[in-house]
Design a protein around this motif. Structure first.
Motif, PDB file in Angstrom:
ATOM      1  N   VAL A  49      -2.635   0.602  -3.653  1.00  0.00           N
ATOM      2  CA  VAL A  49      -3.251  -0.608  -4.194  1.00  0.00           C
ATOM      3  C   VAL A  49      -4.591  -0.234  -4.814  1.00  0.00           C
ATOM      4  N   VAL A  50      -4.789  -0.641  -6.054  1.00  0.00           N
ATOM      5  CA  VAL A  50      -6.061  -0.403  -6.739  1.00  0.00           C
ATOM      6  C   VAL A  50      -7.132  -1.275  -6.093  1.00  0.00           C
ATOM      7  N   LYS A  98      -7.838   3.863  -5.102  1.00  0.00           N
ATOM      8  CA  LYS A  98      -6.682   3.204  -4.492  1.00  0.00           C
ATOM      9  C   LYS A  98      -6.670   3.457  -2.995  1.00  0.00           C
ATOM     10  N   TYR A 105       0.810  -1.217   0.000  1.00  0.00           N
ATOM     11  CA  TYR A 105       0.000   0.000   0.000  1.00  0.00           C
ATOM     12  C   TYR A 105       0.851   1.279   0.000  1.00  0.00           C
ATOM     13  N   LYS A 133       2.450   4.283  -4.529  1.00  0.00           N
ATOM     14  CA  LYS A 133       1.309   4.482  -5.432  1.00  0.00           C
ATOM     15  C   LYS A 133       0.041   3.821  -4.918  1.00  0.00           C
ATOM     16  N   ASP A 172     -11.434   4.977 -10.647  1.00  0.00           N
ATOM     17  CA  ASP A 172     -10.071   4.567 -10.355  1.00  0.00           C
ATOM     18  C   ASP A 172      -9.783   4.885  -8.890  1.00  0.00           C
TER      19      ASP A 172
END
Length: 119
Positions: free
Chosen positions: A80-81, A93, A75, A78, A91
């Motif tokens: 976690v999607v 995350k 995590y 960037k 989108d």
């Protein structure tokens, strides 16, 4: 959980991930840097992993119940999607961040919401 130690570890991991990302894969130092990062991730997981996984499970249950919980280091950076229940088709995350230790839900470029903060 020692919040100061968690924050320091998160900041160091984030810094090391950014440094590695800035180095070309063909750079002779890349493998050494990657190994050092993996050692830090292992230490982080050993020290904070179990508690953070519990917290992440609660977050997943509330915000993205269809997604499995990953190791906390996934995590970082960037994030976690995930398929956020309140934002279908967007989108989204989950990001674990430092200063203070927190979990942020991002929705595209338009929204960031801190959904957990260490206390």
């Amino acid at each position: 959980m020692d919040i100061k130690a968690l924050d320091k570890a998160l900041a160091e991991l984030t810094k090391r991930k950014e440094e590695l990302a800035a180095v070309d894969y063909n750079n002779p130092k890349y493998d050494e840097m990657e190994d050092a990062l993996h050692d830090l991730e292992d230490d982080f997981q050993e020290q904070f992993g179990a508690k953070l996984e519990e917290i992440l499970q609660d977050v997943h249950d509330e915000f993205c119940s269809d997604n499995d919980v990953l190791m906390p280091v996934a995590y970082l950076g960037k994030g976690v999607v995930v398929d956020a229940d309140d934002y279908p088709g967007k989108d989204t995350k989950l990001v674990l961040a430092a200063n203070p230790p927190r979990i942020i839900l991002t929705v595209g470029q338009e929204k960031q919401e801190t959904i957990w903060t260490a206390k």
